[in-house]
Write a protein that holds these residues in place. Sequence first.
Motif, PDB file in Angstrom:
ATOM      1  N   ASP A  39       1.226   6.957  -6.573  1.00 20.81           N
ATOM      2  CA  ASP A  39       0.150   7.934  -6.810  1.00 20.81           C
ATOM      3  C   ASP A  39       0.645   9.356  -6.558  1.00 20.81           C
ATOM      4  OD1 ASP A  39      -1.699   6.041  -7.515  1.00 20.81           O
ATOM      5  OD2 ASP A  39      -2.657   5.927  -5.531  1.00 20.81           O
ATOM      6  N   LYS A  40       1.423   9.493  -5.497  1.00 14.98           N
ATOM      7  CA  LYS A  40       1.976  10.808  -5.180  1.00 14.98           C
ATOM      8  C   LYS A  40       2.926  11.255  -6.297  1.00 14.98           C
ATOM      9  CE  LYS A  40       4.178  13.321  -1.458  1.00 14.98           C
ATOM     10  NZ  LYS A  40       4.765  13.228  -0.127  1.00 14.98           N
ATOM     11  N   ASP A  95       0.801   4.247  -2.706  1.00 18.19           N
ATOM     12  CA  ASP A  95       0.646   5.650  -2.283  1.00 18.19           C
ATOM     13  C   ASP A  95       1.791   6.512  -2.841  1.00 18.19           C
ATOM     14  OD1 ASP A  95      -1.655   5.086  -0.923  1.00 18.19           O
ATOM     15  OD2 ASP A  95      -0.687   4.901   1.043  1.00 18.19           O
ATOM     16  N   GLN A 146       0.828  -1.210   0.000  1.00 26.07           N
ATOM     17  CA  GLN A 146       0.000   0.000   0.000  1.00 26.07           C
ATOM     18  C   GLN A 146       0.862   1.260   0.000  1.00 26.07           C
ATOM     19  OE1 GLN A 146      -3.270   0.068  -0.355  1.00 26.07           O
ATOM     20  NE2 GLN A 146      -3.237   2.299  -0.367  1.00 26.07           N
ATOM     21  N   SER A 147       1.956   1.220   0.721  1.00 29.11           N
ATOM     22  CA  SER A 147       2.832   2.387   0.762  1.00 29.11           C
ATOM     23  C   SER A 147       3.465   2.619  -0.607  1.00 29.11           C
ATOM     24  CB  SER A 147       3.897   2.219   1.846  1.00 29.11           C
ATOM     25  OG  SER A 147       4.764   1.186   1.518  1.00 29.11           O
TER      26      SER A 147
END
Length: 120
Positions: free
Chosen positions: A9-10, A6, A2-3
């Motif tokens: 996406d960032k 993230d 998940q990190s």
Amino acid sequence: MQSQIDRRDKMNTQLNDDVNKAREKIERLLRNIEELQHSDSETQLQVRRLERDLREEREKSLRMERELDGWRALRVERGSVLGRGHVGAFSDAGSRRGSSVYGSGEVPQRMPSNTKGFLA
């Protein structure tokens, strides 16, 4: 996991922002180029007009100088004619009255006219 998603996406968001900023900058630069080209065209047109005006003024000046030289030459010519004892334009020396055309000073007199320039 998940990190990582993230972070990706960032990064995608950051990259999209960078792309959008670059597009805006490119659009601004293209507008500036267009304005500069338009300004350059106007400046070139103005330069051509001013060069034409300058050329016309030079031609006018040369014509006036030639005309002045002509008048000066005419004046010198008249002066040299008068200086050599020849008849001048407004001198009585060579007129009928001052010459011996009519002999012993006899000068014909003008007759008054009642016809005002028309022959009767």
